[in-house]
Scaffold this active site. Structure first.
Site, PDB file in Angstrom:
ATOM      1  N   CYS A   1       0.808  -1.233   0.000  1.00 52.38           N
ATOM      2  CA  CYS A   1       0.000   0.000   0.000  1.00 52.38           C
ATOM      3  C   CYS A   1       0.837   1.276   0.000  1.00 52.38           C
ATOM      4  O   CYS A   1       0.300   2.372  -0.204  1.00 52.38           O
ATOM      5  CB  CYS A   1      -0.967  -0.010   1.175  1.00 52.38           C
ATOM      6  SG  CYS A   1      -2.077  -1.413   1.141  1.00 52.38           S
TER       7      CYS A   1
ATOM      8  N   HIS B   1      -3.059   7.249   3.496  1.00 53.41           N
ATOM      9  CA  HIS B   1      -3.555   5.976   2.953  1.00 53.41           C
ATOM     10  C   HIS B   1      -4.910   5.660   3.571  1.00 53.41           C
ATOM     11  O   HIS B   1      -5.090   5.772   4.788  1.00 53.41           O
ATOM     12  CB  HIS B   1      -2.533   4.876   3.267  1.00 53.41           C
ATOM     13  CG  HIS B   1      -3.007   3.503   2.892  1.00 53.41           C
ATOM     14  ND1 HIS B   1      -3.662   3.235   1.708  1.00 53.41           N
ATOM     15  CD2 HIS B   1      -2.929   2.318   3.563  1.00 53.41           C
ATOM     16  CE1 HIS B   1      -3.964   1.946   1.666  1.00 53.41           C
ATOM     17  NE2 HIS B   1      -3.532   1.370   2.771  1.00 53.41           N
TER      18      HIS B   1
ATOM     19  N   ASN C   1     -10.253  -0.048   1.042  1.00 51.38           N
ATOM     20  CA  ASN C   1      -8.800   0.056   0.887  1.00 51.38           C
ATOM     21  C   ASN C   1      -8.399  -0.529  -0.475  1.00 51.38           C
ATOM     22  O   ASN C   1      -8.434  -1.743  -0.667  1.00 51.38           O
ATOM     23  CB  ASN C   1      -8.134  -0.698   2.039  1.00 51.38           C
ATOM     24  CG  ASN C   1      -6.619  -0.695   1.968  1.00 51.38           C
ATOM     25  OD1 ASN C   1      -6.035  -0.286   0.966  1.00 51.38           O
ATOM     26  ND2 ASN C   1      -5.975  -1.167   3.020  1.00 51.38           N
TER      27      ASN C   1
HETATM   28  N1  COA Z   1     -18.195  -8.055  11.056  1.00 55.99           N
HETATM   29  C1  COA Z   1     -18.602  -8.284  12.322  1.00 55.99           C
HETATM   30  N2  COA Z   1     -17.757  -8.649  13.304  1.00 55.99           N
HETATM   31  C2  COA Z   1     -16.452  -8.761  12.977  1.00 55.99           C
HETATM   32  C3  COA Z   1     -15.965  -8.541  11.681  1.00 55.99           C
HETATM   33  C4  COA Z   1     -16.907  -8.184  10.703  1.00 55.99           C
HETATM   34  N3  COA Z   1     -16.549  -7.925   9.421  1.00 55.99           N
HETATM   35  N4  COA Z   1     -14.633  -8.734  11.683  1.00 55.99           N
HETATM   36  C5  COA Z   1     -14.283  -9.068  12.928  1.00 55.99           C
HETATM   37  N5  COA Z   1     -15.378  -9.089  13.716  1.00 55.99           N
HETATM   38  C6  COA Z   1     -15.457  -9.384  15.133  1.00 55.99           C
HETATM   39  C7  COA Z   1     -14.307 -10.230  15.633  1.00 55.99           C
HETATM   40  O1  COA Z   1     -14.569 -11.598  15.404  1.00 55.99           O
HETATM   41  C8  COA Z   1     -14.314  -9.893  17.108  1.00 55.99           C
HETATM   42  O2  COA Z   1     -15.333 -10.627  17.724  1.00 55.99           O
HETATM   43  P1  COA Z   1     -15.122 -11.202  19.229  1.00 55.99           P
HETATM   44  O3  COA Z   1     -14.932  -9.984  20.091  1.00 55.99           O
HETATM   45  O4  COA Z   1     -16.371 -11.919  19.470  1.00 55.99           O
HETATM   46  O5  COA Z   1     -13.892 -12.061  19.143  1.00 55.99           O
HETATM   47  C9  COA Z   1     -14.735  -8.424  17.130  1.00 55.99           C
HETATM   48  O6  COA Z   1     -15.363  -8.181  15.865  1.00 55.99           O
HETATM   49  C10 COA Z   1     -13.597  -7.467  17.306  1.00 55.99           C
HETATM   50  O7  COA Z   1     -12.567  -7.824  16.399  1.00 55.99           O
HETATM   51  P2  COA Z   1     -11.226  -7.028  16.356  1.00 55.99           P
HETATM   52  O8  COA Z   1     -10.315  -7.669  15.369  1.00 55.99           O
HETATM   53  O9  COA Z   1     -10.732  -6.804  17.757  1.00 55.99           O
HETATM   54  O10 COA Z   1     -11.753  -5.634  15.784  1.00 55.99           O
HETATM   55  P3  COA Z   1     -10.965  -4.304  15.586  1.00 55.99           P
HETATM   56  O11 COA Z   1     -11.662  -3.218  16.272  1.00 55.99           O
HETATM   57  O12 COA Z   1      -9.481  -4.481  15.801  1.00 55.99           O
HETATM   58  O13 COA Z   1     -11.170  -4.043  14.021  1.00 55.99           O
HETATM   59  C11 COA Z   1      -9.989  -4.203  11.965  1.00 55.99           C
HETATM   60  C12 COA Z   1     -10.645  -4.961  13.086  1.00 55.99           C
HETATM   61  C13 COA Z   1      -9.445  -5.222  10.978  1.00 55.99           C
HETATM   62  C14 COA Z   1     -11.030  -3.334  11.285  1.00 55.99           C
HETATM   63  C15 COA Z   1      -8.846  -3.314  12.537  1.00 55.99           C
HETATM   64  O14 COA Z   1      -8.021  -4.066  13.366  1.00 55.99           O
HETATM   65  C16 COA Z   1      -8.016  -2.700  11.450  1.00 55.99           C
HETATM   66  O15 COA Z   1      -8.487  -1.888  10.681  1.00 55.99           O
HETATM   67  N6  COA Z   1      -6.707  -3.018  11.392  1.00 55.99           N
HETATM   68  C17 COA Z   1      -5.820  -2.449  10.406  1.00 55.99           C
HETATM   69  C18 COA Z   1      -6.094  -3.103   9.080  1.00 55.99           C
HETATM   70  C19 COA Z   1      -5.401  -2.411   7.939  1.00 55.99           C
HETATM   71  O16 COA Z   1      -5.203  -1.219   7.961  1.00 55.99           O
HETATM   72  N7  COA Z   1      -5.039  -3.190   6.918  1.00 55.99           N
HETATM   73  C20 COA Z   1      -4.473  -2.694   5.722  1.00 55.99           C
HETATM   74  C21 COA Z   1      -3.036  -2.339   5.878  1.00 55.99           C
HETATM   75  S1  COA Z   1      -2.444  -1.586   4.433  1.00 55.99           S
END
Ligand code: COA
Length: 318
Positions: free
Chosen positions: A111, A244, A274
């Site tokens: 990215c 980004h 993204n």
């Molecule tokens: N819909 C509903 N629930 C979801 C889900 C979805 N699409 N994806 C995950 N969950 C759930 C998980 O299973 C978890 O459930 P649990 O508490 O019962 O275990 C809960 O939501 C929280 O998950 P978590 O991973 O802690 O959420 P988060 O707040 O960290 O958000 C991301 C997840 C991926 C959105 C976040 O971590 C993120 O944006 N990370 C950076 C990703 C990124 O920038 N990638 C590109 C890099 S270039």
């Protein structure tokens, strides 16, 4: 002499997939996706569309806006991980489609690819080896996603953007990093049917979401600080922060740290998700179209991606 961006163009696949549509396919919801990421929908390649045609559409738009002819382009650099062929490069496919038979190659900095491509182009232009370079950032993230994994597939979209860069003095600062954290976000290549290796199927995109989130918040903060400090600028001196578009919460956290108003941190993640290295040039193209970037506008561009890589650039628009 370095470079300036002469023009930009973009192309998005025609199919728009809303969060509601995804909720019908898997255990997710519009509320969850909007609250955790800011994404409402994304464009996804479908039917007989392919990445080359998106890249070519974006490229043609940029060349036309620069009022140049294809014959004026000295080099084509594509920032991509998902060209329609493993080889030849997407850049060679774009060169063929445009009839621009010039040196053409891809770079993969995930990215952060747009800023990496700017720096590569900057080197060729600064040394006089090229005058006008076409940069195309095009990504089909839908190829990599595991469409049964709600924790990753909801985040990404497909899209392309291009710019033509030429001689100028717009770039005031540019810094690239790669820190060796290769297992936070990756996709494994398979072993094909080589009889000499254990059988390994190609994988899907794998991500340690929370670790990537923490990396992005802290590293982007550090890289923005480093850019401002190096140039002796305060956060208020920057007109637009073009970050980004991976998660609206990451952008909000950078904005809060710098204590800046929301309008200085434009977003389009709500509409596109993204799109990897295409997010920043797509946003640039939209801002130029809306008249929000003009001669003299001071931009701070910062990206992060798998590797983990970052690319940060301060530019005064010429
Ligand atoms: N819909 C509903 N629930 C979801 C889900 C979805 N699409 N994806 C995950 N969950 C759930 C998980 O299973 C978890 O459930 P649990 O508490 O019962 O275990 C809960 O939501 C929280 O998950 P978590 O991973 O802690 O959420 P988060 O707040 O960290 O958000 C991301 C997840 C991926 C959105 C976040 O971590 C993120 O944006 N990370 C950076 C990703 C990124 O920038 N990638 C590109 C890099 S270039």
């Amino acid at each position: 002499m370095g470079l300036k961006i002469l023009s930009t163009g973009r192309a998005l696949p025609k199919t728009i997939i809303s969060n509601h549509r995804l909720s019908a396919m898997m255990d997710t919801s519009d509320e969850w996706i909007v609250a955790r990421t800011g994404i409402r929908c994304r464009h996804i390649v479908s039917g007989d569309e392919d990445l080359t045609s998106l890249a070519v559409t974006a490229a043609k738009a940029a060349i036309e806006k620069a009022a140049l002819d294809v014959s004026d382009i000295d080099m084509i650099i594509c920032a991509t991980m998902s060209g329609d062929y493993v080889f030849p490069s997407l850049a060679c496919c774009v060169a063929e489609a445009l009839g621009a038979l010039r040196p053409a190659f891809d770079i993969n900095a995930a990215c952060s690819g747009f800023v990496y491509a700017l720096e590569v182009a900057n080197q060729f232009i600064s040394t006089g080896r090229a005058k006008n370079i076409l940069i195309v950032c095009a990504e089909m993230m839908s190829r990599f996603c595991d469409w049964t994994d709600r924790s990753t597939c909801v985040l990404f979209g497909d899209g392309a953007a291009a710019c033509v860069v030429g001689e100028g003095d717009a770039i005031k600062y540019l810094n690239l990093t790669a820190d060796g954290h290769t297992r936070l976000l990756y996709q494994e290549a398979g072993s094909g049917n080589s009889p000499f290796c254990p059988k390994k199927e190609p994988g899907f995109l794998k991500m340690s979401g929370q670790d990537v989130f923490k990396f992005a918040v802290s590293k982007i903060g550090q890289e923005i600080d480093r850019a401002l400090r190096t140039l002796g600028l305060s956060p208020d001196d920057i007109d637009l922060y073009i970050l980004h578009q991976a998660n609206k919460r990451i952008i909000d956290s950078a904005r809060a740290r710098l204590n800046q108003p929301e309008e200085k941190f434009p977003v389009n993640i709500d509409r596109y998700g993204n799109t990897s290295e295409a997010t920043i040039p797509i946003l640039l193209d939209e801002l130029l179209e809306a008249g929000r970037i003009k001669k003299g506008t001071k931009l701070l561009i910062s990206a992060f991606g798998a590797g983990m890589t970052t690319g940060t650039c301060v530019m005064i628009w010429e």
